[in-house]
Structures are given as structure tokens and as C-alpha cells.
Write a protein that holds these residues in place. Sequence first.
Motif, PDB file in Angstrom:
ATOM      1  N   ARG A 180       2.301  36.885   6.940  1.00  9.71           N
ATOM      2  CA  ARG A 180       1.641  37.004   8.537  1.00  9.71           C
ATOM      3  C   ARG A 180       0.312  37.580   8.118  1.00  9.71           C
ATOM      4  O   ARG A 180      -0.632  37.098   8.860  1.00  9.71           O
ATOM      5  N   THR A 181      -0.157  38.208   6.956  1.00  5.17           N
ATOM      6  CA  THR A 181      -1.296  38.557   6.929  1.00  5.17           C
ATOM      7  C   THR A 181      -2.219  37.762   6.211  1.00  5.17           C
ATOM      8  O   THR A 181      -1.957  36.748   5.321  1.00  5.17           O
ATOM      9  N   ARG A 182      -3.557  37.681   6.558  1.00  6.99           N
ATOM     10  CA  ARG A 182      -4.761  37.158   5.900  1.00  6.99           C
ATOM     11  C   ARG A 182      -5.069  37.439   4.345  1.00  6.99           C
ATOM     12  O   ARG A 182      -5.151  38.596   4.243  1.00  6.99           O
ATOM     13  N   PRO A 183      -5.625  36.725   3.530  1.00  3.23           N
ATOM     14  CA  PRO A 183      -6.175  36.905   2.491  1.00  3.23           C
ATOM     15  C   PRO A 183      -7.065  38.173   2.415  1.00  3.23           C
ATOM     16  O   PRO A 183      -7.985  37.934   3.285  1.00  3.23           O
ATOM     17  N   GLY A 184      -7.049  39.077   1.747  1.00  7.36           N
ATOM     18  CA  GLY A 184      -7.969  40.058   1.761  1.00  7.36           C
ATOM     19  C   GLY A 184      -7.486  41.443   1.449  1.00  7.36           C
ATOM     20  O   GLY A 184      -6.391  41.666   0.696  1.00  7.36           O
ATOM     21  N   PRO A 185      -8.231  42.486   1.950  1.00  5.51           N
ATOM     22  CA  PRO A 185      -7.629  43.902   1.377  1.00  5.51           C
ATOM     23  C   PRO A 185      -6.303  44.068   1.943  1.00  5.51           C
ATOM     24  O   PRO A 185      -5.480  45.265   1.126  1.00  5.51           O
ATOM     25  N   ALA A 186      -6.092  43.973   2.996  1.00  5.18           N
ATOM     26  CA  ALA A 186      -4.765  44.049   3.646  1.00  5.18           C
ATOM     27  C   ALA A 186      -3.576  43.596   2.751  1.00  5.18           C
ATOM     28  O   ALA A 186      -2.534  44.274   2.640  1.00  5.18           O
ATOM     29  N   GLN A 187      -3.727  42.426   2.806  1.00 10.50           N
ATOM     30  CA  GLN A 187      -2.988  41.538   1.961  1.00 10.50           C
ATOM     31  C   GLN A 187      -2.727  42.128   0.527  1.00 10.50           C
ATOM     32  O   GLN A 187      -1.482  42.179   0.010  1.00 10.50           O
ATOM     33  N   GLU A 188      -3.691  42.468  -0.134  1.00 11.32           N
ATOM     34  CA  GLU A 188      -3.861  43.201  -1.520  1.00 11.32           C
ATOM     35  C   GLU A 188      -2.919  44.346  -1.543  1.00 11.32           C
ATOM     36  O   GLU A 188      -2.016  44.463  -2.495  1.00 11.32           O
ATOM     37  N   ALA A 189      -3.163  45.187  -0.455  1.00 14.65           N
ATOM     38  CA  ALA A 189      -2.262  46.482  -0.166  1.00 14.65           C
ATOM     39  C   ALA A 189      -0.883  46.264  -0.208  1.00 14.65           C
ATOM     40  O   ALA A 189       0.109  46.820  -0.826  1.00 14.65           O
ATOM     41  N   VAL A 190      -0.334  45.305   0.535  1.00  9.68           N
ATOM     42  CA  VAL A 190       0.837  44.917   0.785  1.00  9.68           C
ATOM     43  C   VAL A 190       1.619  44.306  -0.646  1.00  9.68           C
ATOM     44  O   VAL A 190       2.535  44.585  -1.091  1.00  9.68           O
ATOM     45  N   LYS A 191       0.748  43.492  -1.369  1.00  8.74           N
ATOM     46  CA  LYS A 191       1.080  43.111  -2.659  1.00  8.74           C
ATOM     47  C   LYS A 191       1.277  44.426  -3.546  1.00  8.74           C
ATOM     48  O   LYS A 191       2.442  44.065  -4.468  1.00  8.74           O
ATOM     49  N   ALA A 192       0.534  45.089  -3.468  1.00  5.28           N
ATOM     50  CA  ALA A 192       0.486  46.348  -4.576  1.00  5.28           C
ATOM     51  C   ALA A 192       1.902  47.126  -4.280  1.00  5.28           C
ATOM     52  O   ALA A 192       2.802  47.425  -5.323  1.00  5.28           O
TER      53      ALA A 192
END
Length: 237
Positions: free
Chosen positions: A51-63
Motif C-alpha cells: 500500500r505504501t509508495r517507495p520511499g522512507p516509509a516503505q523502507e521502514a516497513v521493510k526493515a
Amino acid sequence: MKRVFGVKKEKEPPPSVQDASDRINKRGETVDEKITRLDAELSKYKEQIKRTRPGPAQEAVKARAMRVLKQKRMYEGQRDMLYNQTFNLDQVSFAAEGIKDAQQTMTALKAANKELKGMMKTVKIDDIDSMQDEMMDLMDVSSEIQESLGRSYNVPDDIDEDDLMGELDALEADMGMETESTGVPAYLQPDKEPDLDAELSLPSAPTGHGPVPPSRQNARPEDELGLPSVPRASLRD
């Protein structure tokens, strides 16, 4: 003395294989529950990443998802180790049960062997052979007695068997001839009653002299009874 040296503690009995296996299985179930919770959390992070776009928010979820995935891998390794231990314990338990079964089998065989030896002492092969020989002798004597009692007193001992066979063949030949001529043996045919009427219907007595045959025309004269008459001259003589 007990106060100075103390009391010796009694050692607890070592856990059995079944106890150890049950404990490891419980630990494995706990690890499976943790892995199930981590799978649910990973599924939630996957939805968030979509649901999130590529960016810092998505990177945090991936972490966060990577951290949960590492924990899941660790728990899976522990679970595999526990399963291996359980497998080894099951193998040991199976071997122990097999040894117990072998011990029980040996005990049963020893008891049966002892009982069999005691029974064999009362049964001897020589006695069995002697009994069998005695039974055979008794059977032979019984056969002789039966043959003696069944002997015929009317048949002489000096009859030739060849003569008897010849007479029997002749009797069979006669019976065959009677059967071929009438279809039924003579001894099986019904007796014929005499025809009394035919026997009683006799011809009537002659009332006169019948014609004289030509061969007797030149014969000697006859008297009133039909007999040749005697010449008077012979009577005189």
C-alpha cells in the motif's frame, strides 16, 4: 553429627526417555506458536509494503519485516533442532521397548523350556515304541480271531479251486444262453400254470374201424379188439 556434617541429599531419579520426549515436544509446540505469530506479522507488513509508495516509509516497513523474518528463521532452526532431538529420543525409546520385548520373550521361552523338559521326563520314546508294537500284535491277534470265527464248516478243505472256477464259468455260460434266448434268465421267468381245459379237452374215442392203410391190406386178420388173430391150427398145436 547431622548438624555438623549435614544430611546427604537423595539423588533424584534420572528422567525417562518418555519424559524427555514429552518436554521437548512441549518446547516445540511453543516454538511453533511463535512462528505462527511471526507469520501473521509478516503478512501484515507485506500488505503495508504494497500500500505504501517507495520511499522512507516503505523502507521502514521493510526493515521491520526483515527483523521479523530473521526471528522466524531463528525459531525455525530451533524447531528443527527440537524435532531432531525428539526423533533421536523416539529411536532410543523404540530400541528400549524392543529390548524389553526381547527380555520378556526370553523369560517366556525359558519358562516354556523348563516346563517342556519336565513333561518330557514323563514321556519316553521307548515306551511309545513298545506300546505301538503291542498294539500291532493285538491287532494281528484280533484279525486271526475274526478269521477263525468266520470260517465255514461245510466247505471241505480238499476242493480244487480250478474245478470250482471251471464250474463257475460253465454256470455263467448257461445263464448267458438262457438270457439270450428269452431275454430273461430261466430262474427269473414266472412259472407257467398248466392249462387244465386244454388237458381235459381230449378227443372222443373211435366208434368203428378206420380205413386200413395200403401197407396193412395184406396183413394178418385182426380180431374184434384190433389185434392180429391167431390161426386155429396154431391153437390146436
